[in-house]
Every structure is written in C-alpha cells, then in structure tokens.
Design a protein around this motif. Structure first.
Motif, PDB file in Angstrom:
ATOM      1  N   GLU A  81       6.253 -73.619-119.273  1.00 62.54           N
ATOM      2  CA  GLU A  81       7.358 -73.141-119.992  1.00 62.54           C
ATOM      3  C   GLU A  81       8.258 -74.274-120.367  1.00 62.54           C
ATOM      4  OE1 GLU A  81      11.421 -70.452-119.858  1.00 62.54           O
ATOM      5  OE2 GLU A  81       9.404 -69.581-118.810  1.00 62.54           O
ATOM      6  N   ALA A  82       8.639 -74.549-121.699  1.00 62.78           N
ATOM      7  CA  ALA A  82       9.536 -75.482-121.996  1.00 62.78           C
ATOM      8  C   ALA A  82      10.757 -74.763-122.694  1.00 62.78           C
ATOM      9  CB  ALA A  82       9.039 -76.446-123.076  1.00 62.78           C
ATOM     10  N   ARG A  83      11.932 -75.502-122.351  1.00 63.40           N
ATOM     11  CA  ARG A  83      13.220 -74.920-122.927  1.00 63.40           C
ATOM     12  C   ARG A  83      14.110 -75.899-123.609  1.00 63.40           C
ATOM     13  NH1 ARG A  83      15.826 -69.873-120.114  1.00 63.40           N
ATOM     14  NH2 ARG A  83      13.828 -69.021-119.336  1.00 63.40           N
ATOM     15  N   GLY A  84      14.387 -75.968-124.765  1.00 66.33           N
ATOM     16  CA  GLY A  84      14.966 -77.125-125.487  1.00 66.33           C
ATOM     17  C   GLY A  84      14.162 -78.191-125.402  1.00 66.33           C
ATOM     18  N   ASN A  85      14.820 -79.343-124.913  1.00 69.96           N
ATOM     19  CA  ASN A  85      14.261 -80.490-124.907  1.00 69.96           C
ATOM     20  C   ASN A  85      13.397 -80.734-123.359  1.00 69.96           C
ATOM     21  OD1 ASN A  85      15.040 -81.483-127.220  1.00 69.96           O
ATOM     22  ND2 ASN A  85      17.018 -82.155-126.675  1.00 69.96           N
ATOM     23  N   ARG A  86      13.619 -79.759-122.863  1.00 68.82           N
ATOM     24  CA  ARG A  86      13.076 -79.896-121.304  1.00 68.82           C
ATOM     25  C   ARG A  86      11.602 -79.118-121.242  1.00 68.82           C
ATOM     26  NH1 ARG A  86      16.334 -76.380-117.276  1.00 68.82           N
ATOM     27  NH2 ARG A  86      14.755 -77.030-115.829  1.00 68.82           N
ATOM     28  N   LYS A  87      10.784 -80.301-121.405  1.00 70.78           N
ATOM     29  CA  LYS A  87       9.154 -79.946-121.274  1.00 70.78           C
ATOM     30  C   LYS A  87       9.064 -79.663-120.039  1.00 70.78           C
ATOM     31  CE  LYS A  87       4.826 -81.798-122.256  1.00 70.78           C
ATOM     32  NZ  LYS A  87       3.870 -81.135-123.134  1.00 70.78           N
ATOM     33  N   SER A  88       8.105 -78.599-119.656  1.00 64.84           N
ATOM     34  CA  SER A  88       7.801 -78.210-118.325  1.00 64.84           C
ATOM     35  C   SER A  88       9.074 -77.861-117.408  1.00 64.84           C
ATOM     36  CB  SER A  88       6.739 -79.339-117.799  1.00 64.84           C
ATOM     37  OG  SER A  88       5.840 -79.701-118.381  1.00 64.84           O
ATOM     38  N   ALA A  89       9.936 -77.061-118.107  1.00 62.26           N
ATOM     39  CA  ALA A  89      11.217 -76.742-117.491  1.00 62.26           C
ATOM     40  C   ALA A  89      10.455 -75.482-116.316  1.00 62.26           C
ATOM     41  CB  ALA A  89      12.035 -76.000-118.353  1.00 62.26           C
ATOM     42  N   TYR A  90       9.596 -74.846-116.414  1.00 65.67           N
ATOM     43  CA  TYR A  90       9.215 -74.038-115.432  1.00 65.67           C
ATOM     44  C   TYR A  90       7.717 -74.067-115.529  1.00 65.67           C
ATOM     45  CZ  TYR A  90      13.867 -72.328-114.905  1.00 65.67           C
ATOM     46  OH  TYR A  90      15.218 -72.474-115.265  1.00 65.67           O
ATOM     47  N   GLN A  91       6.912 -74.079-114.330  1.00 62.51           N
ATOM     48  CA  GLN A  91       5.441 -74.015-114.367  1.00 62.51           C
ATOM     49  C   GLN A  91       4.971 -72.940-113.441  1.00 62.51           C
ATOM     50  OE1 GLN A  91       4.417 -78.281-113.499  1.00 62.51           O
ATOM     51  NE2 GLN A  91       3.990 -78.327-115.742  1.00 62.51           N
ATOM     52  N   GLY A  92       3.843 -72.287-113.358  1.00 62.26           N
ATOM     53  CA  GLY A  92       3.389 -71.279-112.433  1.00 62.26           C
ATOM     54  C   GLY A  92       2.278 -70.614-112.838  1.00 62.26           C
ATOM     55  N   ASP A  93       1.824 -69.473-111.950  1.00 57.76           N
ATOM     56  CA  ASP A  93       0.606 -69.017-112.673  1.00 57.76           C
ATOM     57  C   ASP A  93       1.123 -67.575-113.021  1.00 57.76           C
ATOM     58  OD1 ASP A  93      -0.795 -70.472-110.750  1.00 57.76           O
ATOM     59  OD2 ASP A  93       0.028 -69.595-109.131  1.00 57.76           O
ATOM     60  N   TYR A  94       0.187 -67.151-113.824  1.00 56.18           N
ATOM     61  CA  TYR A  94       0.087 -65.868-114.598  1.00 56.18           C
ATOM     62  C   TYR A  94      -0.997 -65.002-114.473  1.00 56.18           C
ATOM     63  CZ  TYR A  94      -2.619 -67.267-118.530  1.00 56.18           C
ATOM     64  OH  TYR A  94      -3.480 -67.650-119.218  1.00 56.18           O
ATOM     65  N   LYS A  95      -0.753 -63.620-114.488  1.00 55.99           N
ATOM     66  CA  LYS A  95      -1.770 -62.723-114.331  1.00 55.99           C
ATOM     67  C   LYS A  95      -1.799 -61.592-115.463  1.00 55.99           C
ATOM     68  CE  LYS A  95      -4.183 -59.441-111.415  1.00 55.99           C
ATOM     69  NZ  LYS A  95      -4.178 -58.401-110.135  1.00 55.99           N
ATOM     70  N   ILE A  96      -2.603 -61.487-116.125  1.00 49.84           N
ATOM     71  CA  ILE A  96      -2.794 -60.442-117.340  1.00 49.84           C
ATOM     72  C   ILE A  96      -3.609 -59.355-116.808  1.00 49.84           C
ATOM     73  CG2 ILE A  96      -3.526 -60.031-119.603  1.00 49.84           C
ATOM     74  CD1 ILE A  96      -2.657 -63.042-120.155  1.00 49.84           C
ATOM     75  N   THR A  97      -3.016 -58.005-116.953  1.00 46.69           N
ATOM     76  CA  THR A  97      -3.597 -56.895-116.889  1.00 46.69           C
ATOM     77  C   THR A  97      -3.508 -55.955-117.848  1.00 46.69           C
ATOM     78  OG1 THR A  97      -2.864 -57.058-114.542  1.00 46.69           O
ATOM     79  CG2 THR A  97      -3.903 -54.754-115.317  1.00 46.69           C
ATOM     80  N   VAL A  98      -4.520 -55.672-118.681  1.00 51.46           N
ATOM     81  CA  VAL A  98      -4.401 -55.341-120.141  1.00 51.46           C
ATOM     82  C   VAL A  98      -3.525 -55.890-120.791  1.00 51.46           C
ATOM     83  CG1 VAL A  98      -4.329 -52.933-121.125  1.00 51.46           C
ATOM     84  CG2 VAL A  98      -5.058 -52.782-118.721  1.00 51.46           C
ATOM     85  N   ASP A  99      -2.440 -55.241-121.111  1.00 53.70           N
ATOM     86  CA  ASP A  99      -1.362 -55.789-122.209  1.00 53.70           C
ATOM     87  C   ASP A  99      -0.136 -56.464-121.204  1.00 53.70           C
ATOM     88  OD1 ASP A  99      -3.131 -55.932-124.355  1.00 53.70           O
ATOM     89  OD2 ASP A  99      -2.557 -53.872-124.738  1.00 53.70           O
ATOM     90  N   HIS A 100      -0.202 -56.537-120.121  1.00 55.71           N
ATOM     91  CA  HIS A 100       0.873 -56.695-119.186  1.00 55.71           C
ATOM     92  C   HIS A 100       0.699 -58.176-118.482  1.00 55.71           C
ATOM     93  CE1 HIS A 100       4.615 -55.741-116.600  1.00 55.71           C
ATOM     94  NE2 HIS A 100       3.549 -56.495-115.634  1.00 55.71           N
ATOM     95  N   ILE A 101       1.684 -58.687-118.529  1.00 56.44           N
ATOM     96  CA  ILE A 101       1.752 -60.206-117.840  1.00 56.44           C
ATOM     97  C   ILE A 101       2.745 -60.250-116.630  1.00 56.44           C
ATOM     98  CG2 ILE A 101       3.312 -61.300-119.694  1.00 56.44           C
ATOM     99  CD1 ILE A 101       1.484 -63.935-119.016  1.00 56.44           C
TER     100      ILE A 101
END
Length: 130
Positions: A78-98
């Motif tokens: 996740e980037a925010r404004g000029n902050r590239k890689s402000a947040y990083q992590g894992d995600y899991k998708i179940t049907v249409d939910h993340i």
C-alpha cells in the motif's frame, strides 16, 4: 483393454498390500470414487485460484492518494501519497471479501462489488492497464 489391465493390477496391489478381498467391480468402483473426488478437489482449487487471481492488480482511490497493489502471492503493498510501500502485508480473498493483515499485525477488511473495492471507508477502483 488398457483400463482392464490397470484395474486388474490395482486389484492385485490392494489384495497383496491391504489384504482386502474385493471383486473386480468393487475395485472399479473404488478407483472411480478416487478419480471423482480428486477431480472435484482440482476443480474447487482451480475455482478458488481463479477467484483470488481476478482481483490481483492495482487499486486506487479516485484522487490517487491511496494505492493498494494486490500481488499474486497473496501479499499487498500500500502506497499513500509520496510514501511508496507505506504498508505491506498479507491478504486473503474469500469470494468477494478481502482480509488484510499488515506486517505489524494490524488487520482490516473490505469487499469487492462491481469491480470496486470498498475498504475501511475508502472506495478504490481498479487501475486500468495501458
């Protein structure tokens, strides 16, 4: 003739290794059951992968300030404004939910509807690939 030889060989394997006495039709039913459930699992896994992969890519707010890049390895950046890689992590998708879990342990979630990601009060749109 090949299937007959295969079933007969499998029958002998069961009889010798498992000490089971099955008639020829019992072995055939056993094999068909294994094939059925194996292919059913393969189809389910394929559908699950298709569902997860359809959301891979860049998701951005209308003003472009927040950008979520969903990577194919179930990681996000996740980037925010000029902050590239402000947040990083894992995600899991179940049907249409993340579900997100960043590397600090913070968790959040969201939902995809009509190719729009609704996440934590934000609306993110799929970035068009040019």
């Amino acid at each position: 003739m090949e299937i007959y030889q295969f079933i007969n060989s499998f029958y002998k394997l069961i009889e010798i290794n498992l000490n089971l006495k099955l008639d020829f039709s019992g072995v055939a039913v056993f094999l068909l059951t294994i094939v059925f459930f194996s292919s059913k699992d393969a189809i389910n896994n394929s559908q699950k992968m298709d569902n997860e992969n359809k959301y891979v890519g860049m998701w951005v707010t209308k003003d472009g300030y927040i950008r979520h890049e969903l990577l194919p390895n179930n990681r996000y950046d996740e980037a925010r404004g000029n902050r590239k890689s402000a947040y990083q992590g894992d995600y899991k998708i179940t049907v249409d939910h993340i579900d997100y879990k960043d590397d600090t342990g913070f968790v959040a979630d969201g939902d995809f509807k009509n190719d729009i990601l609704y996440h934590a009060g934000m609306i993110l749109y799929r970035e068009k690939v040019q």
